[in-house]
Design an enzyme around this catalytic site. Structure first.
Site, short mmCIF file in Angstrom:
data_model
loop_
_atom_site.label_atom_id
_atom_site.label_comp_id
_atom_site.label_asym_id
_atom_site.label_seq_id
_atom_site.Cartn_x
_atom_site.Cartn_y
_atom_site.Cartn_z
N ILE A 1 0.84 -1.08 -0.01
CA ILE A 1 -0.07 0.05 0.00
C ILE A 1 0.89 1.27 -0.04
O ILE A 1 0.46 2.15 -0.77
CB ILE A 1 -0.84 -0.05 1.15
CG1 ILE A 1 -1.97 -1.27 1.10
CG2 ILE A 1 -1.98 1.39 1.13
CD1 ILE A 1 -2.84 -1.37 0.05
N GLY B 1 -6.19 -2.07 8.43
CA GLY B 1 -5.66 -3.22 9.47
C GLY B 1 -5.84 -2.78 10.87
O GLY B 1 -5.65 -3.62 11.49
N SER C 1 -10.55 -0.65 4.58
CA SER C 1 -9.89 -1.69 3.73
C SER C 1 -10.50 -1.83 2.54
O SER C 1 -11.50 -1.44 2.53
CB SER C 1 -9.94 -2.99 4.65
OG SER C 1 -8.68 -3.69 4.05
N CYS C 2 -9.98 -2.58 1.84
CA CYS C 2 -10.23 -2.67 0.34
C CYS C 2 -11.55 -3.02 0.00
O CYS C 2 -12.18 -2.70 -0.80
CB CYS C 2 -9.04 -3.69 -0.42
SG CYS C 2 -8.96 -5.20 0.58
N ASN C 3 -11.91 -4.21 0.71
CA ASN C 3 -13.33 -5.02 0.54
C ASN C 3 -14.32 -3.85 1.02
O ASN C 3 -15.39 -3.69 0.36
CB ASN C 3 -13.60 -6.15 1.52
CG ASN C 3 -12.71 -7.41 0.66
OD1 ASN C 3 -13.23 -7.63 -0.43
ND2 ASN C 3 -12.01 -7.92 1.46
N GLY D 1 -19.33 -6.20 7.39
CA GLY D 1 -20.48 -5.43 7.47
C GLY D 1 -20.23 -4.42 8.34
O GLY D 1 -20.43 -3.07 7.97
N HIS E 1 -10.02 -9.56 -5.22
CA HIS E 1 -11.06 -10.31 -4.40
C HIS E 1 -12.39 -10.20 -5.20
O HIS E 1 -12.54 -9.26 -6.44
CB HIS E 1 -11.48 -9.46 -3.18
CG HIS E 1 -10.72 -9.10 -2.26
ND1 HIS E 1 -10.07 -10.12 -1.32
CD2 HIS E 1 -10.18 -7.93 -1.46
CE1 HIS E 1 -9.13 -9.68 -0.61
NE2 HIS E 1 -9.22 -8.35 -0.56
N1 LIG Z 1 -2.25 -5.52 0.93
C1 LIG Z 1 -3.67 -5.40 0.75
O1 LIG Z 1 -4.48 -6.14 -0.01
C2 LIG Z 1 -4.28 -4.47 1.76
C3 LIG Z 1 -3.59 -4.06 2.76
N2 LIG Z 1 -4.29 -2.88 3.66
C4 LIG Z 1 -3.66 -2.38 4.83
O2 LIG Z 1 -2.55 -1.54 4.51
C5 LIG Z 1 -1.58 -1.55 5.83
C6 LIG Z 1 -0.48 -2.10 5.06
O3 LIG Z 1 -0.56 -3.46 4.29
P1 LIG Z 1 0.33 -3.80 3.49
O4 LIG Z 1 0.79 -2.40 2.49
O5 LIG Z 1 -0.32 -4.91 2.40
O6 LIG Z 1 1.76 -4.40 3.99
P2 LIG Z 1 3.18 -4.68 3.58
O7 LIG Z 1 3.64 -5.59 4.59
O8 LIG Z 1 3.03 -4.89 2.15
O9 LIG Z 1 4.24 -3.39 3.91
C7 LIG Z 1 4.26 -2.96 5.22
C8 LIG Z 1 5.41 -2.15 5.39
O10 LIG Z 1 5.61 -1.57 6.47
C9 LIG Z 1 6.95 -1.79 6.81
N3 LIG Z 1 7.18 -1.94 8.06
C10 LIG Z 1 6.75 -2.89 8.68
N4 LIG Z 1 6.86 -2.66 10.30
C11 LIG Z 1 7.20 -1.35 10.05
C12 LIG Z 1 7.44 -0.29 11.27
N5 LIG Z 1 7.31 -0.48 12.59
N6 LIG Z 1 7.68 0.95 10.86
C13 LIG Z 1 7.81 1.28 9.47
N7 LIG Z 1 7.49 0.44 8.56
C14 LIG Z 1 7.51 -0.90 9.00
C15 LIG Z 1 7.30 -3.08 5.95
O11 LIG Z 1 8.73 -3.26 5.45
P3 LIG Z 1 9.98 -3.09 6.45
O12 LIG Z 1 9.43 -4.53 7.51
O13 LIG Z 1 11.07 -3.34 5.94
O14 LIG Z 1 10.10 -2.07 7.32
C16 LIG Z 1 6.48 -2.70 4.55
O15 LIG Z 1 7.20 -1.81 3.90
C17 LIG Z 1 -2.41 -2.63 6.49
O16 LIG Z 1 -2.99 -2.12 7.72
C18 LIG Z 1 -3.30 -3.54 5.73
O17 LIG Z 1 -4.37 -4.12 6.61
C19 LIG Z 1 -5.54 -2.41 3.26
C20 LIG Z 1 -6.15 -2.76 2.00
C21 LIG Z 1 -5.62 -3.84 1.30
O1 LIG Z 2 -9.15 -8.08 2.30
C1 LIG Z 2 -8.48 -7.41 3.13
O2 LIG Z 2 -8.84 -7.10 4.41
P1 LIG Z 2 -10.41 -7.57 4.77
O3 LIG Z 2 -10.84 -8.61 3.96
O4 LIG Z 2 -10.49 -7.53 6.13
O5 LIG Z 2 -11.37 -6.37 4.22
C2 LIG Z 2 -7.31 -6.49 2.96
O6 LIG Z 2 -6.90 -6.92 1.44
C3 LIG Z 2 -6.18 -6.94 3.82
O7 LIG Z 2 -6.39 -8.48 3.59
P2 LIG Z 2 -5.49 -9.28 4.39
O8 LIG Z 2 -5.66 -9.21 5.90
O9 LIG Z 2 -5.56 -10.58 3.74
O10 LIG Z 2 -3.96 -8.85 3.94
#
Ligand SMILES: NC(=O)C1=CN([C@@H]2O[C@H](COP(=O)(O)OP(=O)(O)OC[C@H]3O[C@@H](n4cnc5c(N)ncnc54)[C@H](OP(=O)(O)O)[C@@H]3O)[C@@H](O)[C@H]2O)C=CC1
Ligand SMILES: O=C(OP(=O)(O)O)[C@H](O)COP(=O)(O)O
Length: 357
Positions: free
Chosen positions: A12, A108, A139-141, A195, A220
């Site tokens: 993200i 999240g 979140s995305c959903n 929901g 999804h």
């Molecule tokens: N992926 C998805 O489908 C979706 C995700 N989300 C939400 O978005 C948020 C991020 O998810 P996503 O991008 O998938 O996660 P990722 O694991 O892809 O990315 C998380 C990033 O944060 C870094 N990170 C981890 N710990 C820390 C820290 N303490 N401080 C700073 N950076 C940190 C990680 O890299 P490093 O460990 O190297 O720092 C990485 O760059 C979550 O809340 C998730 O629920 C929402 C919609 C969809």
């Molecule tokens: O589907 C998602 O969250 P949600 O189903 O809780 O809305 C987001 O894509 C994060 O999903 P993940 O928690 O399986 O990475």
């Protein structure tokens, strides 16, 4: 010019950073990360100031210059977008509060803990008028459901929504969650958390959801049933949804079978990372039976929340109203546009489609 820090540069975060960089009224103040992996190198090459969370030495070993730590990033940001893994954002809040810096969090994070949730189509004005300094982008959903249910509620009134969410098992890059070879009621408890999550931005909507997780990674898929407050025909629904800039009405003549084709369409259209910021609603799936509406939509979990984050920043600290912000964000990103030849197929039928007909 709003200076925006991005804490967490993963699925993200890297997409949000690029979306912010494209906005005429924003600049990326920097990005923060814990480990100097390929994404940190890409951030540096993209010209983003990289801030190290924790030990900075490994970044030097990876030839990634470090502009400071998280505190330094917050100090030079008007807003921070926290894109760290689920649950980590809550722990970072105290750093943002110490600088009195407004912050966005992702889906999240616990909605109650953050206090306010955001979806541009559902509650932009409420957030813009409010005094929340810490806001969670749903979140995305939930983004996908809120975007389609808001116009339906506005146009026809919604008595009840029932949706089954066929959820991808993990993102393509999340190898640590695979290999996946099962079909899970997920969560097995019904209704699912989705929901109530929609109710964080649409509090009056009566909605029940069920979740299933499958061995897929691309998108999804939602199977949606909405009982409207009045009889309506499918053509009227198609027209209503076609007016929504963040809903891509997938035309029958495009012969899109599923997320695999949708991702190809996005890549053929030159979308960055093959992203689909829009809900993808199959036009031919839209069916009505009296007051009952049925349709399928696909949601690109890695990117549909990205334009929402941009709008949430303006709602939080900007001066634009909902319409202005959405237009500005969409124009800067190209939301709703598919520039390659698929554009002709997707919108008007074009030469390619007529040759096939
Ligand atoms: N992926 C998805 O489908 C979706 C995700 N989300 C939400 O978005 C948020 C991020 O998810 P996503 O991008 O998938 O996660 P990722 O694991 O892809 O990315 C998380 C990033 O944060 C870094 N990170 C981890 N710990 C820390 C820290 N303490 N401080 C700073 N950076 C940190 C990680 O890299 P490093 O460990 O190297 O720092 C990485 O760059 C979550 O809340 C998730 O629920 C929402 C919609 C969809
Ligand atoms: O589907 C998602 O969250 P949600 O189903 O809780 O809305 C987001 O894509 C994060 O999903 P993940 O928690 O399986 O990475």
């Amino acid at each position: 010019m709003l200076r925006v820090g991005v804490n967490g540069y993963g699925t993200i975060g890297k997409r949000v950073a690029d979306a912010l960089a494209a906005q005429p009224d924003m600049k990326v103040a920097g990005v923060a990360k814990r480990t100097p992996n390929f994404e940190a190198t890409a951030a540096h090459r993209a010209g983003y100031a990289v801030h190290a969370v924790g030990d900075a030495a490994p970044f030097a070993e990876a030839d990634i210059p470090v502009a400071g730590d998280l505190d330094d990033l917050v100090a030079v940001s008007d807003v921070v977008v926290d894109c760290t893994p689920a649950g980590v954002g809550a722990r970072n809040r105290e750093v943002y509060e110490a600088h009195d810096t407004p912050a966005l969090y992702q889906g999240g994070e616990d909605a109650e803990a953050v206090g306010a949730s955001f979806n541009a189509r559902a509650n932009y004005d409420e957030i813009a008028r409010g005094d929340a300094e810490h806001v969670r982008v749903v979140s995305c959903n939930t983004t996908g459901l809120s975007r389609v249910l808001t116009p339906l509620a506005e146009a026809y009134g919604v008595e009840k929504t029932r949706a089954t969410l066929v959820r991808r098992g993990g993102d393509p890059g999340q190898s640590d969650r695979g290999p996946i070879n099962d079909i899970l009621p997920d969560p097995v408890t019904v209704p699912s958390h989705h929901g109530p999550d929609v109710n964080t931005v649409l509090p009056d909507l009566d909605i029940d959801t069920m979740g299933v997780t499958v061995p897929a990674t691309l998108m999804h898929l939602h199977s949606v049933n909405v009982t409207l407050e009045s009889d309506v025909d499918a053509e009227a629904i198609r027209e209503t949804l076609a007016d929504e800039s963040r809903i891509f009405m997938v035309p029958e003549h495009a012969r899109v079978a599923g997320p695999g084709h949708l991702k190809e369409l996005a890549k053929d259209a030159g979308r960055p990372r093959g992203d689909l910021w829009e809900n993808c609603v199959w036009e031919e799936s839209i069916a009505t039976e009296g007051r009952d509406l049925y349709f399928f939509q696909a949601i690109h979990q890695e990117s549909d929340v990205v334009p929402e984050n941009v709008d949430a920043i303006r709602a939080l600290v900007g001066d634009a109203d909902a319409a202005e912000s959405v237009v500005r964000t969409n124009r800067a990103l190209g939301v709703g546009r598919f520039d390659a030849p698929t554009d002709r197929v997707a919108t008007t039928g074009g030469a390619a489609a007529s040759a096939d007909d």
